[in-house]
Design a protein around this motif. Structure first.
Motif, PDB file in Angstrom:
ATOM      1  N   LYS A 133       0.835  -1.199   0.000  1.00 39.35           N
ATOM      2  CA  LYS A 133       0.000   0.000   0.000  1.00 39.35           C
ATOM      3  C   LYS A 133       0.873   1.252   0.000  1.00 39.35           C
ATOM      4  CE  LYS A 133      -3.614  -2.368   2.494  1.00 39.35           C
ATOM      5  NZ  LYS A 133      -4.369  -2.470   3.722  1.00 39.35           N
ATOM      6  N   GLU A 155       0.785   3.741   1.852  1.00 38.80           N
ATOM      7  CA  GLU A 155       1.164   4.115   3.218  1.00 38.80           C
ATOM      8  C   GLU A 155       2.444   3.390   3.633  1.00 38.80           C
ATOM      9  OE1 GLU A 155      -1.984   2.718   2.572  1.00 38.80           O
ATOM     10  OE2 GLU A 155      -3.009   4.638   2.407  1.00 38.80           O
ATOM     11  N   GLN A 208       2.236   9.862  10.981  1.00 37.80           N
ATOM     12  CA  GLN A 208       1.040   9.087  10.670  1.00 37.80           C
ATOM     13  C   GLN A 208      -0.181   9.645  11.393  1.00 37.80           C
ATOM     14  OE1 GLN A 208       2.755   5.207  11.637  1.00 37.80           O
ATOM     15  NE2 GLN A 208       2.503   4.596   9.490  1.00 37.80           N
ATOM     16  N   SER A 233      -3.497  11.136   9.652  1.00 35.60           N
ATOM     17  CA  SER A 233      -4.815  10.632  10.042  1.00 35.60           C
ATOM     18  C   SER A 233      -5.742  11.787  10.415  1.00 35.60           C
ATOM     19  CB  SER A 233      -4.670   9.655  11.207  1.00 35.60           C
ATOM     20  OG  SER A 233      -5.916   9.214  11.642  1.00 35.60           O
TER      21      SER A 233
END
Length: 110
Positions: free
Chosen positions: A67, A69, A91, A95
């Motif tokens: 992915k 990420e 992160q 988010s």
């Protein structure tokens, strides 16, 4: 989307190596390595294992199946030498940004 060869070349260049040097380090024939990097040969399990071990990356990264990420985390570790704590903070911020965008879009619909 990057090819396997492009990912391998990017990793090699980040280490400041030429293709012959890396082929020697990995104990892969220089011609075979060149074909891998230029997408003229499919990567074999042994070659994949050597590359992932040397660069400390996942097979998923080399194969392009992880992915975005995960790519971001690997980039922060490898290229920016960020600690796990710093990565967790980034992160969390990402988010929070995702949440803010979701709330903004919900507000626009009302």
């Amino acid at each position: 989307m990057k090819t396997i060869g492009e990912r391998i070349k990017e990793l090699r260049e980040a280490k400041g190596l030429n293709s012959k040097e890396l082929a020697n380090i990995l104990d892969i024939n220089a011609s075979t390595y060149s074909k891998l990097e230029n997408n003229k040969k499919s990567i074999g399990v042994l070659e994949l294992r050597k590359i992932t071990e040397y660069f400390s990356v996942s097979a998923d990264y080399i194969l392009g199946t992880n992915k975005p990420e995960a790519d971001m985390v690997m980039y922060m570790k490898r290229e920016k030498n960020m600690s796990e704590e710093d990565i967790e903070e980034v992160q969390m911020i990402l988010s929070m940004m995702d949440e803010a965008i979701t709330l903004f879009n919900m507000k626009k619909r009302i």
